[in-house]
Design a protein around this motif. Sequence first.
Motif, PDB file in Angstrom:
ATOM      1  N   GLU A 185      34.030  70.915  25.904  1.00 46.81           N
ATOM      2  CA  GLU A 185      33.576  70.390  27.181  1.00 46.81           C
ATOM      3  C   GLU A 185      32.114  69.970  27.179  1.00 46.81           C
ATOM      4  O   GLU A 185      31.699  69.162  28.019  1.00 46.81           O
ATOM      5  CB  GLU A 185      33.838  71.426  28.278  1.00 46.81           C
ATOM      6  N   LYS A 186      31.312  70.464  26.238  1.00 46.59           N
ATOM      7  CA  LYS A 186      29.881  70.124  26.231  1.00 46.59           C
ATOM      8  C   LYS A 186      29.586  68.866  25.419  1.00 46.59           C
ATOM      9  O   LYS A 186      28.691  68.092  25.778  1.00 46.59           O
ATOM     10  CB  LYS A 186      29.069  71.301  25.694  1.00 46.59           C
ATOM     11  N   ILE A 187      30.308  68.650  24.320  1.00 46.76           N
ATOM     12  CA  ILE A 187      29.991  67.537  23.430  1.00 46.76           C
ATOM     13  C   ILE A 187      31.176  66.590  23.268  1.00 46.76           C
ATOM     14  O   ILE A 187      31.053  65.382  23.444  1.00 46.76           O
ATOM     15  CB  ILE A 187      29.550  68.054  22.040  1.00 46.76           C
ATOM     16  N   GLY A 188      32.339  67.150  22.919  1.00 50.78           N
ATOM     17  CA  GLY A 188      33.475  66.317  22.572  1.00 50.78           C
ATOM     18  C   GLY A 188      33.989  65.470  23.722  1.00 50.78           C
ATOM     19  O   GLY A 188      34.181  64.255  23.582  1.00 50.78           O
ATOM     20  N   LEU A 189      34.242  66.073  24.871  1.00 50.37           N
ATOM     21  CA  LEU A 189      34.817  65.331  25.986  1.00 50.37           C
ATOM     22  C   LEU A 189      33.856  64.290  26.558  1.00 50.37           C
ATOM     23  O   LEU A 189      34.286  63.176  26.884  1.00 50.37           O
ATOM     24  CB  LEU A 189      35.296  66.288  27.075  1.00 50.37           C
ATOM     25  N   PRO A 190      32.543  64.589  26.685  1.00 47.14           N
ATOM     26  CA  PRO A 190      31.638  63.512  27.099  1.00 47.14           C
ATOM     27  C   PRO A 190      31.630  62.339  26.116  1.00 47.14           C
ATOM     28  O   PRO A 190      31.520  61.184  26.535  1.00 47.14           O
ATOM     29  CB  PRO A 190      30.273  64.215  27.166  1.00 47.14           C
ATOM     30  N   LEU A 191      31.772  62.635  24.814  1.00 47.44           N
ATOM     31  CA  LEU A 191      31.832  61.550  23.829  1.00 47.44           C
ATOM     32  C   LEU A 191      33.072  60.691  24.049  1.00 47.44           C
ATOM     33  O   LEU A 191      33.010  59.454  23.982  1.00 47.44           O
ATOM     34  CB  LEU A 191      31.825  62.128  22.420  1.00 47.44           C
ATOM     35  N   VAL A 192      34.201  61.339  24.307  1.00 47.33           N
ATOM     36  CA  VAL A 192      35.424  60.593  24.613  1.00 47.33           C
ATOM     37  C   VAL A 192      35.176  59.632  25.767  1.00 47.33           C
ATOM     38  O   VAL A 192      35.518  58.439  25.705  1.00 47.33           O
ATOM     39  CB  VAL A 192      36.581  61.554  24.953  1.00 47.33           C
ATOM     40  N   GLY A 193      34.588  60.125  26.831  1.00 54.50           N
ATOM     41  CA  GLY A 193      34.345  59.283  27.999  1.00 54.50           C
ATOM     42  C   GLY A 193      33.426  58.115  27.704  1.00 54.50           C
ATOM     43  O   GLY A 193      33.601  57.027  28.261  1.00 54.50           O
ATOM     44  N   ALA A 207      46.697  74.128  35.216  1.00 57.57           N
ATOM     45  CA  ALA A 207      46.386  72.817  35.780  1.00 57.57           C
ATOM     46  C   ALA A 207      44.894  72.668  36.040  1.00 57.57           C
ATOM     47  O   ALA A 207      44.325  71.582  35.852  1.00 57.57           O
ATOM     48  CB  ALA A 207      47.175  72.611  37.075  1.00 57.57           C
ATOM     49  N   ALA A 208      44.239  73.755  36.443  1.00 59.42           N
ATOM     50  CA  ALA A 208      42.803  73.675  36.722  1.00 59.42           C
ATOM     51  C   ALA A 208      42.008  73.347  35.467  1.00 59.42           C
ATOM     52  O   ALA A 208      41.015  72.607  35.529  1.00 59.42           O
ATOM     53  CB  ALA A 208      42.318  74.987  37.331  1.00 59.42           C
ATOM     54  N   ASP A 209      42.430  73.896  34.320  1.00 59.74           N
ATOM     55  CA  ASP A 209      41.745  73.596  33.061  1.00 59.74           C
ATOM     56  C   ASP A 209      41.903  72.114  32.707  1.00 59.74           C
ATOM     57  O   ASP A 209      40.952  71.455  32.274  1.00 59.74           O
ATOM     58  CB  ASP A 209      42.307  74.453  31.932  1.00 59.74           C
ATOM     59  N   TRP A 210      43.121  71.606  32.872  1.00 59.10           N
ATOM     60  CA  TRP A 210      43.363  70.200  32.587  1.00 59.10           C
ATOM     61  C   TRP A 210      42.531  69.306  33.508  1.00 59.10           C
ATOM     62  O   TRP A 210      41.877  68.351  33.054  1.00 59.10           O
ATOM     63  CB  TRP A 210      44.846  69.885  32.750  1.00 59.10           C
ATOM     64  N   ASP A 211      42.527  69.616  34.788  1.00 59.76           N
ATOM     65  CA  ASP A 211      41.781  68.809  35.745  1.00 59.76           C
ATOM     66  C   ASP A 211      40.290  68.807  35.415  1.00 59.76           C
ATOM     67  O   ASP A 211      39.619  67.766  35.534  1.00 59.76           O
ATOM     68  CB  ASP A 211      41.993  69.333  37.159  1.00 59.76           C
ATOM     69  N   ARG A 212      39.766  69.960  35.004  1.00 60.19           N
ATOM     70  CA  ARG A 212      38.342  70.039  34.678  1.00 60.19           C
ATOM     71  C   ARG A 212      38.020  69.175  33.451  1.00 60.19           C
ATOM     72  O   ARG A 212      37.040  68.418  33.452  1.00 60.19           O
ATOM     73  CB  ARG A 212      37.963  71.496  34.418  1.00 60.19           C
ATOM     74  N   ARG A 213      38.849  69.270  32.410  1.00 59.92           N
ATOM     75  CA  ARG A 213      38.596  68.491  31.194  1.00 59.92           C
ATOM     76  C   ARG A 213      38.721  66.995  31.452  1.00 59.92           C
ATOM     77  O   ARG A 213      37.896  66.201  31.001  1.00 59.92           O
ATOM     78  CB  ARG A 213      39.561  68.928  30.094  1.00 59.92           C
ATOM     79  N   LEU A 214      39.761  66.616  32.157  1.00 54.73           N
ATOM     80  CA  LEU A 214      39.924  65.198  32.481  1.00 54.73           C
ATOM     81  C   LEU A 214      38.772  64.701  33.342  1.00 54.73           C
ATOM     82  O   LEU A 214      38.290  63.574  33.166  1.00 54.73           O
ATOM     83  CB  LEU A 214      41.262  64.984  33.191  1.00 54.73           C
ATOM     84  N   GLY A 215      38.313  65.549  34.241  1.00 55.49           N
ATOM     85  CA  GLY A 215      37.172  65.175  35.068  1.00 55.49           C
ATOM     86  C   GLY A 215      35.922  64.938  34.250  1.00 55.49           C
ATOM     87  O   GLY A 215      35.139  64.016  34.553  1.00 55.49           O
ATOM     88  N   ILE A 216      35.701  65.736  33.213  1.00 55.44           N
ATOM     89  CA  ILE A 216      34.533  65.538  32.340  1.00 55.44           C
ATOM     90  C   ILE A 216      34.624  64.177  31.667  1.00 55.44           C
ATOM     91  O   ILE A 216      33.635  63.428  31.591  1.00 55.44           O
ATOM     92  CB  ILE A 216      34.447  66.669  31.307  1.00 55.44           C
ATOM     93  N   VAL A 217      35.796  63.840  31.150  1.00 55.06           N
ATOM     94  CA  VAL A 217      35.978  62.544  30.489  1.00 55.06           C
ATOM     95  C   VAL A 217      35.719  61.408  31.469  1.00 55.06           C
ATOM     96  O   VAL A 217      34.997  60.443  31.159  1.00 55.06           O
ATOM     97  CB  VAL A 217      37.404  62.449  29.902  1.00 55.06           C
ATOM     98  N   ARG A 218      36.278  61.504  32.638  1.00 55.98           N
ATOM     99  CA  ARG A 218      36.154  60.413  33.609  1.00 55.98           C
ATOM    100  C   ARG A 218      34.710  60.251  34.089  1.00 55.98           C
ATOM    101  O   ARG A 218      34.220  59.122  34.218  1.00 55.98           O
ATOM    102  CB  ARG A 218      37.093  60.659  34.787  1.00 55.98           C
ATOM    103  N   ARG A 219      34.023  61.359  34.324  1.00 55.02           N
ATOM    104  CA  ARG A 219      32.623  61.252  34.769  1.00 55.02           C
ATOM    105  C   ARG A 219      31.738  60.685  33.665  1.00 55.02           C
ATOM    106  O   ARG A 219      30.819  59.898  33.941  1.00 55.02           O
ATOM    107  CB  ARG A 219      32.119  62.614  35.223  1.00 55.02           C
ATOM    108  N   ALA A 220      32.008  61.057  32.420  1.00 52.52           N
ATOM    109  CA  ALA A 220      31.230  60.503  31.315  1.00 52.52           C
ATOM    110  C   ALA A 220      31.465  59.007  31.186  1.00 52.52           C
ATOM    111  O   ALA A 220      30.537  58.239  30.893  1.00 52.52           O
ATOM    112  CB  ALA A 220      31.582  61.215  30.019  1.00 52.52           C
TER     113      ALA A 220
END
Length: 293
Positions: A185-193, A207-220
């Motif tokens: 969540e700190k490096i990998g997912l922002p890079l994806v976004g 579901a909350a974990d999925w929503d949080r990770r997807l949210g990181i990608v989308r915000r990045a």
Amino acid sequence: MTRTPRFGWLSPAIGNRFSGRRPIVVDQDTAILPTALPHFDSLWLADHFYGMDTPTDPFMEAWTTLTWLAARHERVELCHHVLGVGYRYPPLLAKMAATLQHLSGGRFVLGIGAGWRADEYAAYGYDFPKPSVRFAQLEEAVTICRLMWTQDSPSYEGRYYRIDGAAAPPMPDPPPRVCIGAAGEKIGLPLVGRIADVWNAPPAREAADWDRRLGIVRRAAEGAGRDPDGIEVTVTLERALPESDDDSARLVDELSARHAQGADHFVMDFGNPASTEPVLRFAEQVIAPLRAG
């Protein structure tokens, strides 16, 4: 944006005691894939050099094997699950990808990640730096690939890699999409976004974990000036093929829920099925109704 769900088949490159030490993908090529792939959108293959439990178990090299499969199965999209960035020097990786994209008629997706298997890196003499360095190397590698796929004589000077007039004709048309496998969540997912066309995600238990990770990608993505809806979201699921109508119904319920949460493309790892009957059941009772909405 809601997409019609897509389905990928992950064919195991390994051979183990359950397959008589024969690489499963080799047997699936003739026994299973001709029946399965007309119903699937993509074909995936893991990138490792030897077995997980027993190092002497055979494991087919990913690039060679996917190229072989590309020639034998002409319709499906092709993606590694996923390449370790440290295993192939980026300019050569770009040239290999351009070549496979050309030979496959534009069906190749560059699936790549920062690598995780320290023992494998050490066994083959590769450096295995800390995660922040590996992800920085991944970002530079993707940058180099895209330059070499779109420019006649690109140059680039990064912290870890460089090119100087690295021509790679024939340039692929279209350039491959880039799929990044990441969960951090700190490096990998922002890079994806910031840079990925496709995200290959591990399944989340809650579901909350999925929503949080997807949210990181989308915000990045938004922070980088990109449309987050332009990133295809794939999730890899290890499941047994359905043996009954009830099994199929449970899979439809699960995948419907994941699709509603934002998963676009299900990469299914069914292991080593013994026959095509449950494959056809999955196609008819799971894929068909999910695609129909």
